[in-house]
Design a protein around this motif. Sequence first.
Motif, PDB file in Angstrom:
ATOM      1  N   LEU A 172      24.443 -13.825  21.116  1.00  0.00           N
ATOM      2  CA  LEU A 172      24.067 -14.443  22.391  1.00  0.00           C
ATOM      3  C   LEU A 172      24.723 -15.815  22.539  1.00  0.00           C
ATOM      4  CD1 LEU A 172      20.658 -14.268  24.096  1.00  0.00           C
ATOM      5  CD2 LEU A 172      21.747 -16.475  23.912  1.00  0.00           C
ATOM      6  N   THR A 173      24.773 -16.572  21.447  1.00  0.00           N
ATOM      7  CA  THR A 173      25.413 -17.895  21.527  1.00  0.00           C
ATOM      8  C   THR A 173      26.932 -17.767  21.651  1.00  0.00           C
ATOM      9  OG1 THR A 173      25.414 -18.046  19.100  1.00  0.00           O
ATOM     10  CG2 THR A 173      23.558 -19.051  20.267  1.00  0.00           C
ATOM     11  N   ASP A 174      27.513 -16.674  21.115  1.00  0.00           N
ATOM     12  CA  ASP A 174      28.936 -16.417  21.362  1.00  0.00           C
ATOM     13  C   ASP A 174      29.178 -16.224  22.854  1.00  0.00           C
ATOM     14  OD1 ASP A 174      29.594 -16.542  18.686  1.00  0.00           O
ATOM     15  OD2 ASP A 174      29.552 -14.373  18.375  1.00  0.00           O
ATOM     16  N   THR A 175      28.239 -15.535  23.511  1.00  0.00           N
ATOM     17  CA  THR A 175      28.328 -15.329  24.956  1.00  0.00           C
ATOM     18  C   THR A 175      28.287 -16.668  25.696  1.00  0.00           C
ATOM     19  OG1 THR A 175      27.418 -13.094  24.940  1.00  0.00           O
ATOM     20  CG2 THR A 175      27.053 -14.381  26.925  1.00  0.00           C
ATOM     21  N   LEU A 176      27.432 -17.578  25.230  1.00  0.00           N
ATOM     22  CA  LEU A 176      27.370 -18.905  25.863  1.00  0.00           C
ATOM     23  C   LEU A 176      28.728 -19.601  25.793  1.00  0.00           C
ATOM     24  CD1 LEU A 176      23.931 -20.307  24.573  1.00  0.00           C
ATOM     25  CD2 LEU A 176      24.404 -19.029  26.673  1.00  0.00           C
ATOM     26  N   ILE A 177      29.402 -19.488  24.648  1.00  0.00           N
ATOM     27  CA  ILE A 177      30.709 -20.141  24.474  1.00  0.00           C
ATOM     28  C   ILE A 177      31.743 -19.506  25.396  1.00  0.00           C
ATOM     29  CG2 ILE A 177      32.548 -20.672  22.825  1.00  0.00           C
ATOM     30  CD1 ILE A 177      29.882 -22.184  22.387  1.00  0.00           C
ATOM     31  N   VAL A 178      31.726 -18.147  25.482  1.00  0.00           N
ATOM     32  CA  VAL A 178      32.672 -17.452  26.366  1.00  0.00           C
ATOM     33  C   VAL A 178      32.457 -17.892  27.814  1.00  0.00           C
ATOM     34  CG1 VAL A 178      33.339 -15.192  27.292  1.00  0.00           C
ATOM     35  CG2 VAL A 178      32.926 -15.463  24.852  1.00  0.00           C
ATOM     36  N   ASN A 179      31.179 -17.970  28.225  1.00  0.00           N
ATOM     37  CA  ASN A 179      30.878 -18.397  29.598  1.00  0.00           C
ATOM     38  C   ASN A 179      31.303 -19.844  29.848  1.00  0.00           C
ATOM     39  OD1 ASN A 179      29.800 -15.943  30.360  1.00  0.00           O
ATOM     40  ND2 ASN A 179      27.708 -16.492  29.786  1.00  0.00           N
ATOM     41  N   MET A 180      31.223 -20.669  28.812  1.00  0.00           N
ATOM     42  CA  MET A 180      31.599 -22.085  28.955  1.00  0.00           C
ATOM     43  C   MET A 180      33.096 -22.229  29.223  1.00  0.00           C
ATOM     44  SD  MET A 180      30.759 -25.102  26.220  1.00  0.00           S
ATOM     45  CE  MET A 180      32.001 -24.607  25.061  1.00  0.00           C
ATOM     46  N   GLU A 181      33.876 -21.250  28.738  1.00  0.00           N
ATOM     47  CA  GLU A 181      35.328 -21.339  28.869  1.00  0.00           C
ATOM     48  C   GLU A 181      35.830 -20.756  30.187  1.00  0.00           C
ATOM     49  OE1 GLU A 181      36.485 -19.328  25.335  1.00  0.00           O
ATOM     50  OE2 GLU A 181      36.014 -21.027  24.019  1.00  0.00           O
ATOM     51  N   THR A 182      34.917 -20.213  30.998  1.00  0.00           N
ATOM     52  CA  THR A 182      35.327 -19.685  32.305  1.00  0.00           C
ATOM     53  C   THR A 182      35.400 -20.832  33.330  1.00  0.00           C
ATOM     54  OG1 THR A 182      33.023 -19.198  32.864  1.00  0.00           O
ATOM     55  CG2 THR A 182      34.313 -17.421  31.870  1.00  0.00           C
ATOM     56  N   PRO A 183      36.220 -20.670  34.358  1.00  0.00           N
ATOM     57  CA  PRO A 183      36.362 -21.773  35.349  1.00  0.00           C
ATOM     58  C   PRO A 183      35.072 -22.060  36.109  1.00  0.00           C
ATOM     59  CG  PRO A 183      38.117 -20.126  35.582  1.00  0.00           C
ATOM     60  CD  PRO A 183      37.124 -19.554  34.647  1.00  0.00           C
ATOM     61  N   ASP A 184      34.237 -21.032  36.289  1.00  0.00           N
ATOM     62  CA  ASP A 184      33.024 -21.200  37.090  1.00  0.00           C
ATOM     63  C   ASP A 184      31.944 -21.887  36.255  1.00  0.00           C
ATOM     64  OD1 ASP A 184      30.973 -21.066  38.851  1.00  0.00           O
ATOM     65  OD2 ASP A 184      30.781 -18.879  38.855  1.00  0.00           O
ATOM     66  N   PRO A 185      31.499 -23.087  36.640  1.00  0.00           N
ATOM     67  CA  PRO A 185      30.498 -23.800  35.833  1.00  0.00           C
ATOM     68  C   PRO A 185      29.055 -23.404  36.160  1.00  0.00           C
ATOM     69  CG  PRO A 185      31.208 -25.176  37.639  1.00  0.00           C
ATOM     70  CD  PRO A 185      31.937 -23.889  37.802  1.00  0.00           C
ATOM     71  N   SER A 186      28.869 -22.418  37.032  1.00  0.00           N
ATOM     72  CA  SER A 186      27.508 -22.112  37.495  1.00  0.00           C
ATOM     73  C   SER A 186      26.592 -21.658  36.367  1.00  0.00           C
ATOM     74  CB  SER A 186      27.558 -21.040  38.593  1.00  0.00           C
ATOM     75  OG  SER A 186      28.172 -19.863  38.094  1.00  0.00           O
ATOM     76  N   PHE A 187      27.143 -20.912  35.409  1.00  0.00           N
ATOM     77  CA  PHE A 187      26.286 -20.415  34.330  1.00  0.00           C
ATOM     78  C   PHE A 187      25.691 -21.584  33.538  1.00  0.00           C
ATOM     79  CE2 PHE A 187      25.300 -18.981  30.076  1.00  0.00           C
ATOM     80  CZ  PHE A 187      24.672 -17.758  30.279  1.00  0.00           C
ATOM     81  N   GLN A 188      26.523 -22.560  33.149  1.00  0.00           N
ATOM     82  CA  GLN A 188      26.023 -23.702  32.380  1.00  0.00           C
ATOM     83  C   GLN A 188      24.969 -24.478  33.179  1.00  0.00           C
ATOM     84  OE1 GLN A 188      29.274 -22.574  32.515  1.00  0.00           O
ATOM     85  NE2 GLN A 188      30.556 -24.093  31.456  1.00  0.00           N
ATOM     86  N   GLU A 189      25.199 -24.558  34.444  1.00  0.00           N
ATOM     87  CA  GLU A 189      24.273 -25.332  35.275  1.00  0.00           C
ATOM     88  C   GLU A 189      22.932 -24.629  35.435  1.00  0.00           C
ATOM     89  OE1 GLU A 189      26.477 -25.728  38.847  1.00  0.00           O
ATOM     90  OE2 GLU A 189      27.947 -27.156  38.008  1.00  0.00           O
ATOM     91  N   GLU A 190      22.966 -23.303  35.538  1.00  0.00           N
ATOM     92  CA  GLU A 190      21.736 -22.548  35.788  1.00  0.00           C
ATOM     93  C   GLU A 190      20.955 -22.248  34.506  1.00  0.00           C
ATOM     94  OE1 GLU A 190      22.473 -19.036  38.095  1.00  0.00           O
ATOM     95  OE2 GLU A 190      23.889 -20.088  39.411  1.00  0.00           O
ATOM     96  N   PHE A 191      21.645 -22.278  33.346  1.00  0.00           N
ATOM     97  CA  PHE A 191      20.949 -21.916  32.114  1.00  0.00           C
ATOM     98  C   PHE A 191      19.922 -22.990  31.752  1.00  0.00           C
ATOM     99  CE2 PHE A 191      20.464 -20.913  27.580  1.00  0.00           C
ATOM    100  CZ  PHE A 191      20.355 -19.529  27.647  1.00  0.00           C
ATOM    101  N   SER A 192      18.736 -22.574  31.430  1.00  0.00           N
ATOM    102  CA  SER A 192      17.612 -23.494  31.226  1.00  0.00           C
ATOM    103  C   SER A 192      17.803 -24.386  30.002  1.00  0.00           C
ATOM    104  CB  SER A 192      16.330 -22.674  31.082  1.00  0.00           C
ATOM    105  OG  SER A 192      15.302 -23.463  30.568  1.00  0.00           O
TER     106      SER A 192
END
Length: 1177
Positions: free
Chosen positions: A879-899
């Motif tokens: 799951l934390t690997d997924t967080l890192i993959v999402n962090m490397e995408t251009p769209d910052p929405s995931f980091q902003e929405e994650f609690s």
Amino acid sequence: MAAVQVAGSPRREVPREAPPERSSGFRCLSARLCALRPDDSSSARTEIHLLFDQLISENYSEGGGVAPEDVCTLLVQACRLVPLNQNHLVSKVSQLIHHLLNRLQVIVDEQNLAFLLGYAISALQQCSSWTHVEILQALAALVYCNGSKCQKYLPDLLGKSGILMTLSDSAQPDPEVRRAAVHCMANLCLSVPGQPYLEEPYPNICFQAFLTTLQSPKSSDMDDITFCMLLQNALKGIQSLLNGGKMKLTQTEELGALLAVLKKSMFHGLPGLNIELPTVLYPTLLPQYDGRSPVKPQQPESSTSRPTLNKKKKSKVKSKKIQQEEEEEEESSGEREVAPVAGSGREHLREGNTPSSSTLGGQSLPVEGDGAAGKDLFSPPIRSASWKRVSSSESDYSDAEGGMQSKMRSYQAKVRQGALACFLSTIKSIEKKVLYGYWSAFVPDTPELGSPQSVSLMTLTLKDPSPKTRACALQVLSAILEGSKQFLSVAEDTSDHRRAFTPFSVMIASSIRELHRCLLLALVAESSSQTLTQIIKCLANLVSNSPYNRLKLSLLTKVWNQIKPYIRHKDVNVRVSSLTLLGAIVSTHAPLPEVQLLLQQPCSSGLSSSNSVTPHLGTPDRCKKAPPGPFLEEASASSPRASSEPCWLIRLCISTVVLPKEDSCSGSDAGSAGGSTYEPSPMRLEALQVLAHLARGYFSMAQVYLMELGEVICKCMGEADPSVQLHGAKLLEELGTGLIQQYKPESTVPSDQRAPVTVVVTFWTMMLNGPLPRALQNSEHPTLQASACDALSSILPGAFSSLPSDRQILCLTMLLGLNDSKNRLVKAATSRALGVYVLFPCLRQDVIFVADTANAILMSLQDKSLNVRAKAAWSLGNLTDTLIVNMETPDPSFQEEFSGLLLLKMLRSAIEASRDKDKVKSNAVRALGNLLHFLQPSHIEKPRFAEIIEESIQALISTVLIEAAMKVRWNACYAMGNVFKNPALPLGTAPWTSQAYNALTSVVTSCKNFKVRIRSATALSIPSKREHYGSVDQYAQIWNALVTALQKSEDTTDFLEFKYCASLRTQICQALIHLLSLASASDLPCIRETLELNGDMVQSFILQFLKSGAEGEDPGAPHSSHERGQLVRRALEHVSSIQALTGDTAKRAIMGFLEDILTIYFDSSGSQEAIPELTSR
């Protein structure tokens, strides 16, 4: 007189209450006996004699309803009435003790045992020698399963001048007394689970006495049958000691002596064989010499060949054997375990995923089967004289002589069986690596030209006339082969025969070839179905452990062609074990080109004319009968690998699972339900296992039948039998895994030969519309639920995204719901499945799903079960690997929405898990590293995160330094490197900086495991700015530690670590160059000082680094020599750009060092590149 041992197994049950009339005789006689008082008159002695005779002759069927305490009371009273000066009465009361305890299966309680033992010992000391046999028989019955309660009397029995030691000595003139004394000792050594064993030194005293008995030759005054019984008792005694776990055969001499007598006893009385062995066998790598007596010229085949025995005479012998075996059943003195018998149900046919021999306890040897079983179908018409079994001459003799000959053969066979059972206990008592030192003494080797075949376990398998003994030898051979993969892995065939010596690897390869040859000979020669089953199981063990990738071709082909006809044998055990063997062939070192060709053979190949000695059968219709499913054409058309000739083994297995059984195979079908129309359950389960092996090892063949196998799975999972459902789910998991492997980036399968995604989507839609969801909800069978979870986690990510949305929601809903299960198997499987799904590209950016999954995993991390926590920690890492993959995408929405609150919970849980067992810890630290890497500046600025960040990093530092499993420390170093990648963390200024660097430098210089050193060097080269390395002293410490690590890069005592030396040096050189490219003016003096001391060493290793290919572990490392050269050039340019202090010569010295490296490198590589003119040297 032959002594009869106490009947039954060690666990004697209290007899059930019988009707009153059955025990009325005993009660009446007991009452009369108890009414008597000690009286030395002639009339009183006569009455006691009569009462004893009546008690002995009473019918005690079904236990007679007699309570054990009543028997003990009567025996005590009987002994009180008989004075020791009355030899005849003492003999009669001894017979009564022996008879009642055996017949009623009574184990004497401790209080009465004390009196009766004292009486028996006094009787042996005072009575005439002619009574000793009866007294010893009574003593054997008393001590049976009571050895731990006899401690008080052991000095009198087993002391230096103890009664049993004296009477069992080879100097004892009466052979029957000696045999009875050894029998008593064997019963004393019999242990009962849960009770204490004999105290030292008595086990060793008994062991030496038994060993001496087995080593002693037969005396001239001892008849052959008594000698056989003496050997049997000594063997049972040793076996009881070994089974009890008290004997530790650690001394080479002791073990060698035991193995020598066991080998000698294994061939006791075998017709046509007479061997002389040394008293001790020593472990050796070369075959040990067997001093064999010259073999007499063979009799004509008509008189020695076993198949020509007179049938009537054989039946007479058989009836006597049965009677003697019943007598032996009453003499059993060991812990029994059930041996496999035809028709005994599934649990005796197949256990686990790998073939294994059935275990033997006490006398847990296979029941001697009907020699005619299977003979009509599988007796070859011709037997070769080189491997025929030898039997005694069938010359004319009288009926009495014939009866004695038969009885003698039976007793000799029992000695051989006892020796084999004892050998099996010995194998279980010693380490495998010790056992394999004696390999050549018991396993055959290819005989040299002109020399006789050495005697081995295969000699018994091929030549022993008793099916029971042959089966025992095969079970022992299976036990030796089981777990021998590492030992046999050194085997290697070679064509170079002009060597001065035979290498060990060639000797082992020769032994493997000979085992194949002998077992295949035994296969076609065997007529007993039960022994045939053992041969096939032994072959399966051999196949599972042999390194066919290092051996010449054809071994597996011969086994394959020989076993195919036995799939149609009338005995279900033979059919099941044949499928087990085929499963072993397709799972060993898969995929093997030889097996690939065998699978592509036509359906009838090998079934009607595989070999002249192979049983002849017509082409089985079941291969042709299996109806193609409606999806078969679609799958075949989609796969270019679909061959014109179908894979007969897959066809056979599908037919076995789904088609009704044929009458020709139902002769002895064990395990089938009363009204079942299908093959017996063990057969169907084995067929499903073979399909799973094929899916794992030869997926390109299985994928041709993908949709048809899907229908088979749906049918199995829709049945009522949980075992069939479970095996269906396992097959689904293997097929799903095979599809995933095809689509992995590193897969070598061409894209046009992969199963199309559309077919995979259709396949999984069929599964999810079928019985799979019901299996997931079947809370009555948690094992099935867990297996269904594993199957669901094997879905192809690319196919999942194309499933109908309601099926996707179904999968996610069921997995999240099952995470609340109370069963730890289900919870562990669910946690793992969620960890797989969270990596799916179509799900990993779904904030709600990732958050739900995180909460479910955090709950599982608190579970009491270690297995659940380990799976949950693995999923948290994913799951934390997924967080890192999402962090490397251009769209910052995931980091902003994650609690942020959920991040805090995850950090706390990961810290707690990092203090757990190693299985949990290794993934917990991985998760910590990823979480600290993921933290955004908005998180780090918050006060509530400061404390948790500090605690997280301290957890990582302590894990790097602790003496844990190397995987844990490797992950901790990897996690530390991930922490260094987060530019928002105060690396270089925070107090924990120096602690983190100190931990990594300690590991890189001193850790025993080079892979951990490599990972720590990688972590040290990650910070991208000079200020991240902290103070000048901190930088100097890191630099010096890396130079020291480079210097010690070959210092290891573990040979296995040497292969990582080059990778370690590569990573350290890269770290040193990285540090040079960030150095400040203040760092240069320290660097110069180190280079003055170790410059030549550092230069040589950096030159090796430049010239070699990529060997480091970092995927971002430069892969070409040119890229590596550019690293040094950049470092040189950086150093040249530093504004050095006035009068400081360090800069010039370092630049000269780097320029020299580049000059030598360019000169040696013939490169025309010029070194930049950065300095005037």
